[in-house]
Design an enzyme around this catalytic site. Structure first.
Site, PDB file in Angstrom:
ATOM      1  N   GLY A  68       0.760  -1.049  -0.122  1.00 60.07           N
ATOM      2  CA  GLY A  68      -0.194   0.627   0.174  1.00 60.07           C
ATOM      3  C   GLY A  68       0.531   1.326  -0.459  1.00 60.07           C
ATOM      4  N   GLY A  69       2.253   0.907  -0.209  1.00 60.03           N
ATOM      5  CA  GLY A  69       2.731   2.437  -0.493  1.00 60.03           C
ATOM      6  C   GLY A  69       3.782   3.096   0.497  1.00 60.03           C
ATOM      7  CE  LYS A 112      14.151   0.222 -15.312  1.00 64.53           C
ATOM      8  NZ  LYS A 112      15.616   0.634 -15.993  1.00 64.53           N
ATOM      9  CG  LEU A 120       6.958   0.471 -15.250  1.00 66.98           C
ATOM     10  CD1 LEU A 120       7.864   0.952 -16.310  1.00 66.98           C
ATOM     11  CD2 LEU A 120       5.136  -0.440 -15.208  1.00 66.98           C
ATOM     12  CD  GLU A 173       1.048  -4.938  -2.002  1.00 63.41           C
ATOM     13  OE1 GLU A 173       0.291  -4.022  -1.387  1.00 63.41           O
ATOM     14  OE2 GLU A 173       2.383  -3.815  -2.416  1.00 63.41           O
ATOM     15  CG  ASN A 220      -4.516  -6.197  -1.914  1.00 60.00           C
ATOM     16  OD1 ASN A 220      -3.119  -6.357  -0.514  1.00 60.00           O
ATOM     17  ND2 ASN A 220      -4.699  -5.602  -2.932  1.00 60.00           N
ATOM     18  NE  ARG A 257      -7.934  -5.141   1.741  1.00 60.03           N
ATOM     19  CZ  ARG A 257      -6.867  -5.350   1.100  1.00 60.03           C
ATOM     20  NH1 ARG A 257      -5.748  -5.329   1.810  1.00 60.03           N
ATOM     21  NH2 ARG A 257      -5.971  -4.267   0.801  1.00 60.03           N
ATOM     22  CB  VAL A 262     -12.630  -0.497  -0.800  1.00 59.75           C
ATOM     23  CG1 VAL A 262     -14.109   0.787  -1.066  1.00 59.75           C
ATOM     24  CG2 VAL A 262     -11.771  -0.426   0.779  1.00 59.75           C
ATOM     25  NE  ARG A 303     -11.932   3.511  -2.341  1.00 56.01           N
ATOM     26  CZ  ARG A 303     -10.410   2.693  -1.239  1.00 56.01           C
ATOM     27  NH1 ARG A 303     -10.235   3.248  -0.532  1.00 56.01           N
ATOM     28  NH2 ARG A 303     -10.441   1.215  -2.614  1.00 56.01           N
TER      29      ARG A 303
HETATM   30  C1  MV4 Z   1       5.876   0.895  -8.184  1.00 58.40           C
HETATM   31  C2  MV4 Z   1       5.658   2.131  -8.650  1.00 58.40           C
HETATM   32  C3  MV4 Z   1       6.895   2.238  -9.749  1.00 58.40           C
HETATM   33  N1  MV4 Z   1       7.359   0.656 -10.328  1.00 58.40           N
HETATM   34  N2  MV4 Z   1       6.680  -0.224  -8.001  1.00 58.40           N
HETATM   35  C4  MV4 Z   1       2.632   2.079  -4.578  1.00 58.40           C
HETATM   36  C5  MV4 Z   1       1.729   1.511  -3.746  1.00 58.40           C
HETATM   37  C6  MV4 Z   1       2.834   0.169  -4.182  1.00 58.40           C
HETATM   38  N3  MV4 Z   1       2.243  -1.146  -4.191  1.00 58.40           N
HETATM   39  C7  MV4 Z   1       3.513  -0.046  -5.181  1.00 58.40           C
HETATM   40  N4  MV4 Z   1       2.991   1.192  -5.289  1.00 58.40           N
HETATM   41  C8  MV4 Z   1       3.947   1.476  -6.559  1.00 58.40           C
HETATM   42  N5  MV4 Z   1       5.335   0.742  -7.083  1.00 58.40           N
HETATM   43  C9  MV4 Z   1       7.581   0.134  -9.441  1.00 58.40           C
HETATM   44  N6  MV4 Z   1       8.575  -1.465  -9.352  1.00 58.40           N
HETATM   45  C10 MV4 Z   1       4.384   3.327  -8.589  1.00 58.40           C
HETATM   46  C11 MV4 Z   1       3.759   3.057  -7.283  1.00 58.40           C
HETATM   47  C12 MV4 Z   1       3.119   3.716  -7.383  1.00 58.40           C
HETATM   48  C13 MV4 Z   1       1.609   3.722  -7.392  1.00 58.40           C
HETATM   49  C14 MV4 Z   1       1.608   2.662  -7.587  1.00 58.40           C
HETATM   50  C15 MV4 Z   1      -0.070   2.038  -7.418  1.00 58.40           C
HETATM   51  C16 MV4 Z   1      -1.606   3.569  -7.348  1.00 58.40           C
HETATM   52  C17 MV4 Z   1      -0.817   4.877  -7.261  1.00 58.40           C
HETATM   53  C18 MV4 Z   1       0.877   4.179  -7.311  1.00 58.40           C
HETATM   54  C19 MV4 Z   1       1.046   6.136  -7.006  1.00 58.40           C
HETATM   55  C20 MV4 Z   1       2.493   6.671  -6.578  1.00 58.40           C
HETATM   56  C21 MV4 Z   1       3.060   4.815  -6.306  1.00 58.40           C
END
Ligand code: MV4
Length: 452
Positions: A164-165, A201, A203, A288, A290, A292, A295, A337
Site C-alpha cells: 500500500g505504498g 526497477k 516504472l 502484490e 491482497n 481479502r 473496498v 469513495r
Molecule cells: C511501484 C511503482 C513503480 N515501479 N513499483 C505504490 C503502492 C504500492 N502497492 C506499490 N506502489 C508503486 N510501486 C515499481 N517498481 C509505483 C507505485 C506507485 C503507485 C502504485 C499504485 C497506485 C498508485 C501509485 C502511486 C505512486 C507510486
C-alpha cells in the site's frame, strides 16, 4: 455448513456482510466498539456484542475480545471484512485451530502474501510477469548497488512487510541508493517490526490495475476482468472503474488467464486481488496480492451480475464454485469513495450527520452504513459511502455518477463529493487518459486555475 457468522469489522463492509449472510439464511453477530453502539451494522445484525472502547487495538483489533464474542454468541464462522483482522495470519490460524471457519484465505496464503518479496518470487514461479529486481531480501548496500546497476536506475526500495505504498523510496543513482537504503530499512523496522526490504526497477507513469479472483477448496479458481484504480492520492484510491479504459480485449483475456492459472497453481482460496503495474504498452507486472475482500469489489459485482461475498461465504462452507450462468463482463461500472473530509485539504471531518439524502435509481448502488443523526467517530477511516454507477457504456456510467453525486445531500460534515464532481468532468479523465500520477496533475491544474 455455516449457521452464524460473527463479523469482525464495522461500517459499510460489516453491513454488506450482514445483508449477504441474511440472504443465505445465515445468522449474524455484529461486534462494536463503544462509539459504534448506534452504528447501522450493529443495529441491523441479528445480535450485537460490545468488544471494547474506541481505540481499535482494544476492540476491532483485539483477538481476545473478538474470540470472547465468538464464544458468547456461539458463532461458527468469522468474516473479517477489510482492514483490522483481515490479513492477520495469526488470527486466521487461531480460528482454524479452534474449529471456527475463517471466511478468507487459509493462514498459509495470508502469510505468503504478507511477505511482498516472497509473494513476488512465488508468483513469478507460478507464471506471472514481474519487474526486474532482487530475488531475496537485500542484505547489504553493495549487493543492492550491484543489482541496481544491473537492472538500471531508477529503482524503488520496498518493505517486504509493507504494501500500500508505505515506506517506499525511489532511487535514481548509486549514491541515492546508498543514502536511502538504511533509512528505508529503519522505517520498515519502525512501521512493520521487520527491516527486510527488496528492490525493483521503478516504472514511472504506470497504471494500477488489479484482477479479482475467487478460489474454492477443490482447487478451482476464477479470475474476473480488471479494475482500473489509478485515480489515487497518497495511495488512497478515490475512483475505481471496470473495465479499464486503457486495456484492450486481448490484454484483458491474457491477464485473466494468467492470473487464473497462477492463482490455481499456488492453491489460492477465497477472495483475493492481484495488483499489477501496467506500462503504456499494456505490459503488466505483478506487484502484490491482497488476501481479502477489497473496498472496490462492488464494481466487479456490477459488471458480472454476481455477489462476491455470498460466493465467498458459500465456498468457506465447503461448496464448489458454481455460478449458474456463464460469467461475462457486461457494461461499465464506476465507484466513487465518499469520505468525510475537507475536499480542499483532505483533513478528516468526523462528527454528526445532521441530514442525509443518498442517491438511487436504476443503475445506482450505494454501499454505506451512514444515516441522518449518526455521529461519525474520529477513531476510524473516513469512508462514509461508496457510490457505484452502472451503465452500458463508460460515458453513460460517468454521466449517471455525476447526476448521483449532484443529487446527494450530506449536511453536518464535509465530504469529498465536490472533488469527485470535478474529477469526473476533467478532460483527461473523460478520455480515459490517466495513470497513477493523475491526481497530482489534476490538483496542480486546479490550484493554478484558482490562483489565476
Ligand atoms: C511501484 C511503482 C513503480 N515501479 N513499483 C505504490 C503502492 C504500492 N502497492 C506499490 N506502489 C508503486 N510501486 C515499481 N517498481 C509505483 C507505485 C506507485 C503507485 C502504485 C499504485 C497506485 C498508485 C501509485 C502511486 C505512486 C507510486
Amino acid at each position: 455448513m455455516i449457521s452464524k457468522i460473527l463479523i469482525a469489522n464495522r461500517g459499510e463492509i460489516a453491513l454488506r456482510i450482514v445483508r449477504s449472510a441474511r440472504e443465505l439464511g445465515i445468522k449474524t453477530v455484529a461486534v462494536f466498539s463503544e462509539p459504534d453502539r448506534q452504528s447501522l451494522h450493529a443495529l441491523l445484525a441479528d445480535e450485537r456484542i460490545c468488544i471494547g472502547p474506541a481505540k481499535a487495538s482494544d476492540s476491532y483489533l483485539s483477538i481476545a475480545n473478538i474470540l470472547s464474542a465468538v464464544d458468547i454468541s456461539g458463532a461458527d464462522a468469522i468474516h473479517p471484512g477489510y482492514g483490522f483482522m483481515a490479513e492477520n495470519a495469526k488470527f486466521a490460524q487461531i480460528c482454524e485451530d479452534h474449529g471456527i471457519t475463517f471466511i478468507g484465505p487459509p493462514p498459509s496464503i495470508i502469510r505468503l502474501m504478507g511477505d511482498k518479496n516472497k509473494a513476488r518470487q512465488t508468483m513469478k514461479k507460478a507464471g506471472l510477469p514481474i519487474l526486474p529486481g532482487s530475488d531475496k531480501a537485500i542484505e547489504d548496500v553493495n549487493e543492492a548497488k550491484k543489482l541496481a546497476v544491473k537492472i538500471g536506475f531508477p529503482v524503488i526500495i520496498k518493505a517486504a512487510a509493507g504494501g500500500g505504498g508505505k515506506g517506499m523510496r525511489i532511487c535514481r543513482s548509486s549514491a541515492e541508493l546508498e543514502e536511502q537504503l538504511p533509512i528505508a530499512m529503519g522505517e520498515a523496522k519502525a512501521a512493520f517490526g521487520d527491516s527486510s526490504v527488496y528492490i525493483e526497477k521503478y516504472l514511472s507513469g504506470a497504471r494500477h490495475i488489479e484482477v479479482q479472483v475467487i478460489g474454492d477448496k477443490k482447487g478451482k479458481v476464477i479470475a474476473f476482468g480488471e479494475r482500473e484504480c489509478s485515480v489515487q492520492r497518497k495511495y488512497q484510491k478515490l475512483i475505481e472503474e471496470t473495465p479499464s479504459p486503457f486495456i484492450d480485449e486481448k490484454t484483458r483475456k491474457r491477464m485473466i488467464k494468467e492470473v487464473e492459472d497462477a492463482a490455481a497453481e499456488i492453491g489460492y482460496q477465497s477472495l483475493g486481488t492481484f495488483e499489477f503495474l501496467v506500462d503504456d504498452k499494456e505490459r503488466f507486472y505483478f506487484m502484490e496480492a491482497n488476501a481479502r475482500v477489497q473496498v472496490e469489489h462492488p464494481i466487479t459485482e456490477m459488471v458480472y451480475g454476481i455477489n462476491l461475498i455470498k460466493a465467498q461465504i458459500r465456498i468457506a462452507a465447503g461448496e464448489k464454485i458454481n455460478f449458474p450462468y456463464a460469467l461475462e463482463m457486461r457494461g461499465h461500472a464506476i465507484e466513487c469513495r465518499i469520505n468525510a473530509e475537507d475536499p480542499e485539504t483532505f483533513v478528516p471531518s468526523p462528527g454528526k450527520i445532521d441530514f442525509l439524502v443518498l442517491p438511487g435509481g436504476e443503475g445506482i448502488r450505494v454501499d454505506s452504513a451512514a444515516y441522518g443523526g449518526w455521529v461519525i467517530p474520529p477513531d476510524y477511516d473516513s469512508l462514509v459511502a461508496k457510490i457505484i454507477a452502472y451503465a452500458p457504456t463508460r460515458e453513460l456510467a460517468i454521466r449517471k455518477m455525476q447526476v448521483a453525486l449532484e443529487m446527494t445531500t450530506i449536511v453536518g460534515i464535509k465530504t469529498n463529493i465536490p472533488l469527485h464532481i470535478n474529477i469526473l468532468s476533467d478532460t483527461d479523465f473523460r478520455k480515459g487518459i490517466y495513470n497513477t500520477q493523475f491526481m497530482e496533475g489534476f490538483l496542480a491544474k486546479k490550484n493554478a486555475a484558482e490562483a489565476a
